[in-house]
Design a protein around this motif. Structure first.
Motif, short mmCIF file in Angstrom:
data_model
loop_
_atom_site.label_atom_id
_atom_site.label_comp_id
_atom_site.label_asym_id
_atom_site.label_seq_id
_atom_site.Cartn_x
_atom_site.Cartn_y
_atom_site.Cartn_z
N THR A 57 -26.25 7.19 21.94
CA THR A 57 -26.73 8.58 21.94
C THR A 57 -27.40 8.96 23.25
OG1 THR A 57 -28.83 7.92 20.95
CG2 THR A 57 -27.07 8.59 19.45
N ASN A 58 -27.43 10.26 23.48
CA ASN A 58 -28.03 10.82 24.69
C ASN A 58 -28.68 12.14 24.30
OD1 ASN A 58 -28.47 11.30 27.54
ND2 ASN A 58 -26.75 12.72 27.47
N TYR A 59 -29.92 12.37 24.76
CA TYR A 59 -30.64 13.57 24.38
C TYR A 59 -31.21 14.29 25.60
CZ TYR A 59 -30.78 11.66 19.63
OH TYR A 59 -30.44 11.16 18.39
N ALA A 60 -31.30 15.61 25.50
CA ALA A 60 -32.06 16.36 26.48
C ALA A 60 -33.53 16.02 26.33
CB ALA A 60 -31.85 17.86 26.27
N ASP A 61 -34.26 16.01 27.44
CA ASP A 61 -35.68 15.67 27.39
C ASP A 61 -36.45 16.59 26.44
OD1 ASP A 61 -35.98 14.74 30.92
OD2 ASP A 61 -35.36 13.59 29.16
N SER A 62 -36.03 17.84 26.37
CA SER A 62 -36.77 18.83 25.58
C SER A 62 -36.69 18.59 24.08
CB SER A 62 -36.26 20.24 25.90
OG SER A 62 -34.88 20.34 25.60
N VAL A 63 -35.73 17.77 23.64
CA VAL A 63 -35.58 17.54 22.19
C VAL A 63 -35.85 16.11 21.78
CG1 VAL A 63 -33.88 19.40 22.12
CG2 VAL A 63 -33.10 17.02 22.21
N LYS A 64 -36.09 15.23 22.75
CA LYS A 64 -36.35 13.82 22.42
C LYS A 64 -37.56 13.71 21.49
CE LYS A 64 -34.39 11.60 26.52
NZ LYS A 64 -34.68 10.87 27.78
N GLY A 65 -37.40 12.90 20.44
CA GLY A 65 -38.47 12.72 19.48
C GLY A 65 -38.48 13.75 18.37
N ARG A 66 -37.71 14.83 18.52
CA ARG A 66 -37.66 15.87 17.49
C ARG A 66 -36.28 15.98 16.84
NH1 ARG A 66 -38.23 21.06 18.81
NH2 ARG A 66 -37.41 20.84 20.93
N PHE A 67 -35.23 15.77 17.62
CA PHE A 67 -33.86 15.88 17.14
C PHE A 67 -33.23 14.50 17.04
CE2 PHE A 67 -32.83 20.42 18.90
CZ PHE A 67 -33.98 20.91 18.29
N ALA A 68 -32.32 14.36 16.09
CA ALA A 68 -31.58 13.11 15.95
C ALA A 68 -30.12 13.42 15.67
CB ALA A 68 -32.16 12.26 14.83
N ILE A 69 -29.24 12.84 16.46
CA ILE A 69 -27.80 13.04 16.25
C ILE A 69 -27.23 11.79 15.59
CG2 ILE A 69 -27.16 12.15 18.55
CD1 ILE A 69 -24.98 14.35 18.62
N SER A 70 -26.31 12.02 14.67
CA SER A 70 -25.66 10.90 13.98
C SER A 70 -24.19 11.24 13.77
CB SER A 70 -26.36 10.59 12.65
OG SER A 70 -26.31 11.72 11.80
N LEU A 80 -26.74 16.98 13.39
CA LEU A 80 -27.90 17.10 14.25
C LEU A 80 -29.09 17.48 13.39
CD1 LEU A 80 -28.88 17.01 17.23
CD2 LEU A 80 -28.63 19.51 17.25
N GLN A 81 -29.97 16.51 13.17
CA GLN A 81 -31.18 16.76 12.41
C GLN A 81 -32.23 17.28 13.39
OE1 GLN A 81 -31.80 16.50 9.04
NE2 GLN A 81 -33.75 17.46 9.53
N MET A 82 -32.70 18.48 13.16
CA MET A 82 -33.67 19.11 14.06
C MET A 82 -34.99 19.29 13.33
SD MET A 82 -31.22 21.94 15.91
CE MET A 82 -31.00 22.92 14.42
#
Length: 120
Positions: A57-70, A80-82
């Motif tokens: 997985t790869n995340y934008a810094d602005s969503v790290k820790g809040r969003f999870a992709i599976s 995308l769990q937000m």
């Protein structure tokens, strides 16, 4: 051709949660990376998160820790769990995929987008 169908966009209060889904269908040899971009009014489209067929997985810094992709490879579907949504997350969210076509060509495909609105 791969078709992407998104669902889950909605209006939610700040601090709330949403779950987006994107299902791929059509004729292809292999689905590679899938993920989400978003575009807010007056801004450029930006990557939110993506996931490979091997579940890297790869995340934008602005969503790290809040969003999870599976991803469910058997269903060719990503989620995308937000969580802890902020008004700044308001945007149209677009699903995308990079896939190997039945003719052996690497191709990109985009969904039509789903609106996420976060009220303060």
């Amino acid at each position: 051709q791969v078709q992407l169908v998104e669902s889950g966009g909605d209006l939610v209060q700040a601090g709330g949660s949403l779950r987006l889904s994107c299902a791929a269908s059509g004729r292809f040899f292999k689905i590679n990376t899938m993920g989400w971009y978003r575009q807010a009014p007056g801004k450029e489209r930006e990557l939110v998160a993506d996931i490979t067929s091997g579940h890297s997985t790869n995340y934008a810094d602005s969503v790290k820790g809040r969003f999870a992709i599976s991803r469910d490879n058997a269903k060719n579907t990503i989620y995308l769990q937000m969580n802890k949504l902020e008004p700044e997350d308001t945007a149209v969210y677009y699903c995308f995929t990079n896939y190997l076509s039945s003719r052996g060509q690497l191709t990109n495909s985009w969904g039509q987008g789903t609106q996420v609105t976060v009220s303060s």
